[in-house]
Design an enzyme around this catalytic site. Structure first.
Site, mmCIF file in Angstrom:
data_model
loop_
_atom_site.group_PDB
_atom_site.id
_atom_site.type_symbol
_atom_site.label_atom_id
_atom_site.label_comp_id
_atom_site.label_asym_id
_atom_site.label_seq_id
_atom_site.Cartn_x
_atom_site.Cartn_y
_atom_site.Cartn_z
ATOM 1 N N LYS A 104 0.858 -1.186 0.000
ATOM 2 C CA LYS A 104 0.000 0.000 0.000
ATOM 3 C C LYS A 104 0.887 1.227 0.000
ATOM 4 O O LYS A 104 1.889 1.273 0.686
ATOM 5 C CB LYS A 104 -0.823 -0.039 1.296
ATOM 6 C CG LYS A 104 -1.802 1.069 1.476
ATOM 7 C CD LYS A 104 -3.199 0.570 1.174
ATOM 8 C CE LYS A 104 -4.216 1.677 1.120
ATOM 9 N NZ LYS A 104 -4.109 2.565 -0.031
ATOM 10 N N LYS A 128 5.506 2.073 8.437
ATOM 11 C CA LYS A 128 4.318 2.790 8.931
ATOM 12 C C LYS A 128 3.154 1.821 9.160
ATOM 13 O O LYS A 128 2.504 1.853 10.201
ATOM 14 C CB LYS A 128 3.928 3.848 7.888
ATOM 15 C CG LYS A 128 2.890 4.826 8.360
ATOM 16 C CD LYS A 128 2.543 5.810 7.255
ATOM 17 C CE LYS A 128 3.781 6.562 6.774
ATOM 18 N NZ LYS A 128 3.459 7.551 5.731
ATOM 19 N N LYS A 140 5.075 2.567 -3.080
ATOM 20 C CA LYS A 140 4.907 3.976 -3.428
ATOM 21 C C LYS A 140 5.041 4.115 -4.924
ATOM 22 O O LYS A 140 5.633 3.265 -5.595
ATOM 23 C CB LYS A 140 5.978 4.829 -2.745
ATOM 24 C CG LYS A 140 5.588 6.275 -2.593
ATOM 25 C CD LYS A 140 4.669 6.451 -1.400
ATOM 26 C CE LYS A 140 4.237 7.878 -1.229
ATOM 27 N NZ LYS A 140 3.540 8.081 0.053
ATOM 28 N N THR A 224 -5.077 11.962 7.671
ATOM 29 C CA THR A 224 -3.656 12.120 8.004
ATOM 30 C C THR A 224 -3.483 13.274 8.988
ATOM 31 O O THR A 224 -2.804 13.133 10.021
ATOM 32 C CB THR A 224 -2.816 12.339 6.730
ATOM 33 O OG1 THR A 224 -3.165 11.327 5.788
ATOM 34 C CG2 THR A 224 -1.338 12.254 7.029
ATOM 35 N N ASN A 255 -3.010 18.922 1.775
ATOM 36 C CA ASN A 255 -3.936 18.057 2.491
ATOM 37 C C ASN A 255 -3.513 17.904 3.956
ATOM 38 O O ASN A 255 -4.275 18.199 4.872
ATOM 39 C CB ASN A 255 -4.019 16.694 1.787
ATOM 40 C CG ASN A 255 -4.852 15.701 2.574
ATOM 41 O OD1 ASN A 255 -4.382 15.150 3.556
ATOM 42 N ND2 ASN A 255 -6.101 15.503 2.196
HETATM 43 P P1 NAD Z 1 -0.222 18.192 -0.983
HETATM 44 O O1 NAD Z 1 0.209 18.212 -2.388
HETATM 45 O O2 NAD Z 1 -1.666 18.219 -0.665
HETATM 46 O O3 NAD Z 1 0.477 19.417 -0.197
HETATM 47 C C1 NAD Z 1 1.841 19.670 -0.188
HETATM 48 C C2 NAD Z 1 2.045 21.056 0.411
HETATM 49 O O4 NAD Z 1 3.418 21.306 0.628
HETATM 50 C C3 NAD Z 1 1.541 22.163 -0.522
HETATM 51 O O5 NAD Z 1 0.913 23.169 0.270
HETATM 52 C C4 NAD Z 1 2.825 22.717 -1.121
HETATM 53 O O6 NAD Z 1 2.697 24.057 -1.552
HETATM 54 C C5 NAD Z 1 3.740 22.581 0.083
HETATM 55 N N1 NAD Z 1 5.155 22.649 -0.186
HETATM 56 C C6 NAD Z 1 5.862 22.003 -1.132
HETATM 57 N N2 NAD Z 1 7.151 22.348 -1.041
HETATM 58 C C7 NAD Z 1 7.259 23.213 0.001
HETATM 59 C C8 NAD Z 1 8.321 23.915 0.609
HETATM 60 N N3 NAD Z 1 9.548 23.768 0.143
HETATM 61 N N4 NAD Z 1 8.072 24.727 1.657
HETATM 62 C C9 NAD Z 1 6.808 24.856 2.130
HETATM 63 N N5 NAD Z 1 5.764 24.211 1.612
HETATM 64 C C10 NAD Z 1 5.993 23.403 0.554
HETATM 65 O O7 NAD Z 1 0.469 16.920 -0.320
HETATM 66 P P2 NAD Z 1 0.075 16.178 1.030
HETATM 67 O O8 NAD Z 1 -0.762 15.025 0.669
HETATM 68 O O9 NAD Z 1 -0.385 17.163 2.042
HETATM 69 O O10 NAD Z 1 1.490 15.583 1.455
HETATM 70 C C11 NAD Z 1 2.421 16.336 2.240
HETATM 71 C C12 NAD Z 1 3.389 15.371 2.904
HETATM 72 O O11 NAD Z 1 2.655 14.462 3.725
HETATM 73 C C13 NAD Z 1 4.193 14.505 1.939
HETATM 74 O O12 NAD Z 1 5.444 14.247 2.527
HETATM 75 C C14 NAD Z 1 3.391 13.211 1.894
HETATM 76 O O13 NAD Z 1 4.161 12.095 1.500
HETATM 77 C C15 NAD Z 1 2.967 13.120 3.342
HETATM 78 N N6 NAD Z 1 1.818 12.266 3.597
HETATM 79 C C16 NAD Z 1 0.634 12.460 2.953
HETATM 80 C C17 NAD Z 1 -0.450 11.635 3.248
HETATM 81 C C18 NAD Z 1 -1.800 11.844 2.636
HETATM 82 O O14 NAD Z 1 -2.743 11.165 3.052
HETATM 83 N N7 NAD Z 1 -1.982 12.767 1.693
HETATM 84 C C19 NAD Z 1 -0.307 10.595 4.172
HETATM 85 C C20 NAD Z 1 0.913 10.426 4.827
HETATM 86 C C21 NAD Z 1 1.955 11.273 4.532
#
Ligand code: NAD
Length: 452
Positions: A104, A128, A140, A224, A255
């Site tokens: 996953k 995780k 991934k 999350t 998100n």
């Molecule tokens: P997303 O695309 O919804 O949001 C990413 C955010 O980070 C955006 O606001 C973007 O503008 C910002 N960003 C990117 N580079 C940046 C920087 N250098 N400085 C400041 N902000 C920056 O993605 P997401 O789903 O929120 O994922 C964010 C992190 O959380 C990733 O590492 C992802 O792997 C992790 N994650 C996500 C989920 C999920 O359910 N979506 C679950 C576990 C972990």
């Protein structure tokens, strides 16, 4: 170009609508990249694994098995753009380990996606799922694109083609993708629909994070961030940090970051700074997060840039502002040897995957800063993805209240388990989470045995 190709391109151009012009964030990303140390996330993931494997005195064979991905796929595939041109994109899907169940992991659309990044993210997914004890292994995927530069129609075509390319790996009993950076419920609906079309029937369980009307689960979009807020709450208790009025900084406002910020705000904390790829915002009196969320719904790419009720600062500055809780929720490698000594938070809760380099980890450990690691703190997403998959399989859907209650139980119990290992072993929370996770995966691997 051949006559046939010309004709194909011409036909596509005639059908395509004009593309809306939206700013690229690739330049911003490169600026940020120059300021952080170039280090492969895969090297970091392996280093973290070996550190914990040494502490576990893990058998050499198991070390070798678990330190590398089980399966890796790289695809180069064509996509027709709205103006009729054809562009070849590169994507990846990696399975790290399936000893505990189907693999996953999310699918990311980002210019910095690489095989090494996807390998690291797949490995973190294995740990995780094991930390929160759900019956999955880690995977991934990603496509090397700046998604802001593609129209919705182009995103749909490239998603459907990428799904077809990786369909030799994905499936409800083998490998179940989910959203990650720059992918969302709509992306998941396209993946599910494409996979279902190939099989001649609807197969909702092939992907999670779908919209509710296509087999999605209530509570998944927020899961999350909700898990991050539960981790922050549980961690704060252990250092006697009351949440009311506690200053919180959140890096990333997508998100994970935006939901974490909103839920911390609802818990009574003062969110003093947030950032996204375009900007940082600081207001020591606290930012009105619901108002900021309403503002981002009106901006291109939902950016926080230009929000008037806070001081504009650079997005790297937010990490070292005065605060009590820091939530990095953007990308890897943000807390490094360069800025770890300037971090002022007492508690760091990793919303993002891999935001802390090992050197920074050592500094935080020495400075007595409590850090809740990614493989625990952001596991709420995969936990509700698991609930979604279970609901799809039984075709019976639960209430949001039931889902959130189960999620909070999983997160709080997992936090308690990891915290108690950290106390017993006199180690930090990341190492404790790895000890728990690697122990479970190693156990499953050795009990199953080596085939043939
Ligand atoms: P997303 O695309 O919804 O949001 C990413 C955010 O980070 C955006 O606001 C973007 O503008 C910002 N960003 C990117 N580079 C940046 C920087 N250098 N400085 C400041 N902000 C920056 O993605 P997401 O789903 O929120 O994922 C964010 C992190 O959380 C990733 O590492 C992802 O792997 C992790 N994650 C996500 C989920 C999920 O359910 N979506 C679950 C576990 C972990």
């Amino acid at each position: 170009m051949t006559l046939a190709a010309n004709r194909l391109n011409g036909e596509a151009a005639a059908l395509s609508p004009a593309k809306e012009t939206i700013p690229s964030y690739s330049n911003e990303i490169n600026k940020v990249k120059e300021t952080v140390i170039a280090r492969s996330p895969y090297e970091i993931a392996q280093e973290q694994f070996f550190y914990a494997a040494d502490k576990l005195c893990l058998d050499d064979g198991l070390r070798e098995i678990l330190s590398v991905p089980q399966r890796e796929l790289k695809v180069n595939f064509p996509v027709r753009l709205d103006d009729g041109r054809i562009k070849v994109l590169t994507g990846y899907r990696v399975h790290h380990n399936n000893a505990r169940g189907p693999v996953k992991g999310g699918i990311r659309y980002h210019p910095n996606v690489s095989m090494d990044e996807v390998r690291a993210l797949a490995m973190w997914m294995t740990w995780k799922c094991a930390v929160v004890n759900i019956p999955y292994g880690g995977a991934k995927g990603g496509v090397v694109i700046d998604a802001t530069q593609y129209s919705q129609r182009e995103l749909e075509r490239l998603t459907r083609r990428f799904t077809t390319e990786i369909s030799i790996l994905i499936g409800p009993e083998t490998d179940i993708p989910a959203p990650d950076v720059a992918t969302n419920p709509q992306t998941m609906a396209w993946i599910m629909d494409t996979y279902s079309m190939h099989r001649g029937k609807g197969i909702t369980g092939v992907v999670t994070g779908k919209p509710i009307n296509t087999g999605g689960s209530l509570g998944r979009v927020e899961a999350t961030g909700r898990g991050v807020s539960v981790s922050a709450r549980e961690a704060a208790k252990t250092i006697d940090l009351p949440l009311a009025g506690t200053r919180v900084v959140v890096q990333g406002f997508g998100n994970v970051g935006s939901v974490s910020a909103r839920l911390m705000h609802e818990l009574g904390c003062k969110v003093v700074a947030v950032s996204d790829v375009y900007a940082g915002l600081y207001n020591p009196k606290g930012i009105d997060i619901p108002a900021l969320l309403a503002y981002t719904r009106t901006t291109p790419n939902n950016t926080i840039l230009g929000y008037p009720e806070a001081e504009a600062i650079s997005n790297l500055e937010v990490l070292t502002l005065p605060c009590d809780i820091l939530i990095p929720a953007a990308l890897e490698n943000q807390l490094t040897e360069q800025n770890a000594n300037q971090v002022q938070a007492r508690l760091i809760v990793e919303g993002a995957n891999g935001p802390t380099a090992p050197e920074a980890d050592h500094i935080f450990r020495d400075r007595g800063i409590l850090l809740v690691p990614d493989i625990l703190a952001n596991a709420g997403g995969v936990t509700v993805s698991y609930f979604e998959w279970v609901q799809d399989r039984q075709a019976f859907f639960w209430t949001e209240e039931e889902i959130n209650r189960k999620l909070v139980d999983v997160m709080a119990n997992s936090f308690a388990q990891v915290y108690s290992i950290s106390q017993r072993e006199k180690t930090d929370m990341r190492t404790a989470a790895y000890l728990l996770a690697i122990g479970r995966v190693a156990d499953a691997t050795s009990i199953r045995g080596i085939y043939p």
